[in-house]
Write a protein that holds these residues in place. Structure first.
Motif, PDB file in Angstrom:
ATOM      1  N   PHE A   1      50.078  34.805  32.030  1.00 52.01           N
ATOM      2  CA  PHE A   1      50.854  35.991  32.376  1.00 52.01           C
ATOM      3  C   PHE A   1      52.329  35.613  32.519  1.00 52.01           C
ATOM      4  O   PHE A   1      52.761  35.132  33.567  1.00 52.01           O
ATOM      5  N   PRO A   2      53.135  35.807  31.462  1.00 50.18           N
ATOM      6  CA  PRO A   2      54.582  35.563  31.582  1.00 50.18           C
ATOM      7  C   PRO A   2      55.267  36.734  32.273  1.00 50.18           C
ATOM      8  O   PRO A   2      54.722  37.843  32.349  1.00 50.18           O
ATOM      9  N   ARG A   3      56.474  36.492  32.772  1.00 48.90           N
ATOM     10  CA  ARG A   3      57.233  37.540  33.457  1.00 48.90           C
ATOM     11  C   ARG A   3      58.555  37.762  32.743  1.00 48.90           C
ATOM     12  O   ARG A   3      59.335  36.830  32.536  1.00 48.90           O
ATOM     13  N   GLY A   4      58.803  39.019  32.349  1.00 49.31           N
ATOM     14  CA  GLY A   4      60.057  39.377  31.701  1.00 49.31           C
ATOM     15  C   GLY A   4      60.816  40.415  32.504  1.00 49.31           C
ATOM     16  O   GLY A   4      60.353  40.901  33.535  1.00 49.31           O
ATOM     17  N   ASN A   5      62.001  40.768  32.027  1.00 47.68           N
ATOM     18  CA  ASN A   5      62.783  41.840  32.662  1.00 47.68           C
ATOM     19  C   ASN A   5      63.532  42.613  31.583  1.00 47.68           C
ATOM     20  O   ASN A   5      63.244  42.492  30.386  1.00 47.68           O
ATOM     21  N   ARG A   6      64.500  43.397  31.991  1.00 46.26           N
ATOM     22  CA  ARG A   6      65.232  44.265  31.062  1.00 46.26           C
ATOM     23  C   ARG A   6      65.891  43.480  29.931  1.00 46.26           C
ATOM     24  O   ARG A   6      65.885  43.912  28.774  1.00 46.26           O
ATOM     25  N   GLN A   7      66.468  42.320  30.229  1.00 41.93           N
ATOM     26  CA  GLN A   7      67.197  41.563  29.213  1.00 41.93           C
ATOM     27  C   GLN A   7      66.324  40.537  28.498  1.00 41.93           C
ATOM     28  O   GLN A   7      66.462  40.323  27.289  1.00 41.93           O
ATOM     29  N   TYR A   8      65.433  39.908  29.233  1.00 41.55           N
ATOM     30  CA  TYR A   8      64.627  38.827  28.657  1.00 41.55           C
ATOM     31  C   TYR A   8      63.170  39.263  28.611  1.00 41.55           C
ATOM     32  O   TYR A   8      62.461  39.206  29.614  1.00 41.55           O
ATOM     33  N   ASN A   9      62.742  39.713  27.436  1.00 40.06           N
ATOM     34  CA  ASN A   9      61.394  40.227  27.279  1.00 40.06           C
ATOM     35  C   ASN A   9      60.960  40.064  25.829  1.00 40.06           C
ATOM     36  O   ASN A   9      61.603  39.382  25.034  1.00 40.06           O
TER      37      ASN A   9
END
Length: 551
Positions: free
Chosen positions: A248-256
């Motif tokens: 389960f990786p974690r991303g956000n608005r910029q890094y996805n």
């Protein structure tokens, strides 16, 4: 008669109470807090939390204690605030330091002497937590020493790579691993291993890409209960049944994994990191996801599928948002989409047309439609059947590391690689070949929620895919030491060579657009083999040399 009615109402009341549990009571308390406009509203919310604590003392969780402490702090009921905060801080599994160190939510408490004691403990607990994370991470990556650099015989190196196994037993089933995005930004990925992980055995692995990337934040650690239950409960259930590793990786608005392209490198790089620590079957690595995560899964299929065997999506928007969507690229792998008829994210009529397009090009594509469900389909128990289908496919599917035929189109040279074709460079000044055509379709209906939260159908005029840049395309196949390549808007590329593909004792011929461009023997290249394995960490798709071709 009145007695019977009263008895019935009493029994009905008892039945309703029996249907309630800690989860429903705490959820009602949270909703009451959100809706509160004055002190009375907050008092009501606090009373509801306290009722849940009293009735279900064994079910009290960190979120409930945290919210109750914040409300009590706002109401200046300091005794209660510190009571709940202390309970939060003293339970190791709650990671109470996270809440205590959020001072902006406890501004009414910071002048109290009790606050300083809590803060000192929180700082100490945080330091201990990160020290333990580091120890666990080091243990995850710990492995036996290897002697690859000392091998000077090419054939021996090839066989050693094929059988490479420096892996050790693991002390835990769950690991939170930090991941460096750049010099100043980190995120994390969480790994759940099979119960009886054996380092001598190769395991299937599936990435789950979360949705709502715009509303998520990067975190440098993750916990098991963030990932293994709730919407992901069926991943956990069927992964454990089939000895599959979950990531389960974690991303956000910029890094996805959807848009922009800044974070698209993450999943392939995380996979390489994981292969340093545990025994992964290189031919059985998969990507799945929901919503934005499903779009991410589809995007890896379109742009960077080499390391993966198959792709899945729940409520997918099948489009690349950072460039062209070259749907024939799916023919190199496969995709299964689990859609619903009440999905605002991508409408059922568009899914129908996309399926027709996939059938028209003979793609390995399947769509399973579930009627009566909204976009958040994985929340429902009825979604379990979809997970059964997913894992049945995953168990039986295997990557072919040396496919006899390849078809690849791209418009960004970062993604000019597919299996044994690599480092493809574009020549977009030339006209496209006649066979190099765009595939697209129109979308005329879309579902959306109105102001009353009712799902309505609106008329739209959309094309399914955008093509903002010129693309190049390559079609390639091999048989009996002969490679036949067709190119369009391509100026150079390389063919990676494996002894599983050709007879190295004989000459290799390469025809490009019908013209002979190469007619020589190919030898083992020790330096290239070693470099390539260190970069890719792939024990199945091993390249012993390459042929560089310029047109």
């Amino acid at each position: 008669m009145r007695y019977c009615i009263a008895l019935f109402l009493a029994l009905l009341s008892l039945f309703a109470k029996a249907q309630e549990n800690y989860s429903t009571l705490s959820r009602k308390a949270l909703e009451t807090m959100w809706k509160a406009n004055d002190e009375n509203g907050y008092k009501k919310a606090l009373e509801m939390y306290e009722e849940a604590f009293q009735i279900y003392p064994d079910s009290i969780d960190a979120t409930g204690l945290y919210k109750a402490s914040v409300i009590a702090s706002e109401l200046k009921e300091y005794g209660k605030a510190f009571k709940y905060l202390t309970s939060l801080a003293n339970e190791k599994d709650y990671l109470g330091w996270r809440y205590v160190l959020s001072e902006n939510e406890y501004k009414n408490l910071v002048a109290d002497p009790r606050w300083n004691a809590l803060k000192i403990k929180a700082i100490k607990d945080k330091e201990q937590f990160y020290n333990e994370l580091k120890v666990n991470e080091d243990e995850f990556f710990s492995r036996k020493p290897n002697n690859l650099n000392s091998i000077e015989n090419e054939k021996l190196l090839y066989e050693t790579i094929r059988n490479f196994n420096p892996y050790r037993e693991k002390k835990s089933q769950d690991y939170s691993i930090s991941f460096k995005i750049n010099d100043s930004i980190k995120t994390s990925f969480f790994i759940h291993l099979p119960k009886n992980y054996n380092p001598e055995k190769k395991y299937s692995l599936v990435f789950f890409l979360h949705g709502a990337v715009r509303n998520n934040a990067l975190v440098d650690y993750q916990l098991a209960d963030w990932n293994l239950g709730d919407w992901n409960r069926f991943y956990t259930k069927y992964a454990e049944k089939n000895d599959v590793i979950l990531v389960f990786p974690r991303g956000n608005r910029q890094y996805n994994w959807m848009t922009p392209d800044d974070g698209f490198f993450m999943i392939p790089e995380i996979l390489k990191l994981i292969k340093k620590g545990i025994n992964v079957d290189d031919n059985k690595v998969f990507i799945s996801g929901h919503s934005n995560g499903a779009t991410g899964s589809f995007s890896y299929l379109m742009k960077q599928p080499t390391q993966f065997a198959g792709f899945y999506g729940f409520n997918t928007y099948p489009k690349v948002f950072t460039g062209g969507t070259f749907v024939e690229n799916i023919k190199n792998r496969s995709f299964i989409n689990f859609s619903t008829d009440q999905d605002y994210y991508y409408p059922p009529n568009a899914n129908d047309d996309f399926t027709k397009l996939m059938n028209g090009i003979n793609a390995d594509y399947k769509e399973y439609r579930y009627n009566g469900f909204p976009h958040w389909f994985p929340q429902f128990d009825e979604s379990e059947q979809a997970y059964k289908i997913l894992f049945e496919d995953l168990v039986n599917r295997k990557r072919n590391p040396f496919p006899k035929e390849i078809s690849w189109e791209f418009d960004d040279e970062k993604y000019g690689n597919i299996d044994w074709i690599s480092d493809i460079k574009l020549d977009t000044l030339n006209n496209k070949a006649d066979w190099h055509k765009e595939l697209n379709f129109k979308i005329t209906k879309w579902l959306e929620y109105d102001k009353k939260d009712s799902l309505i159908t609106k008329t739209v005029d959309k094309t399914a895919f955008d093509f903002p840049r010129k693309s190049g395309k390559i079609k390639a196949k091999y048989h009996n030491n002969i490679f036949r390549i067709e190119i369009s808007s391509i100026k150079s590329f390389s063919i990676n060579i494996s002894p599983e593909m050709i007879n190295l004792k004989k000459k290799v011929k390469v025809y490009i657009n019908g013209k002979l461009h190469f007619n020589e023997k190919v030898k083992y290249n020790l330096e290239f083999m070693l470099e390539n394995f260190k970069e890719k960490k792939d024990r199945e798709q091993i390249w012993v040399n390459y042929i560089e071709l310029k047109i």
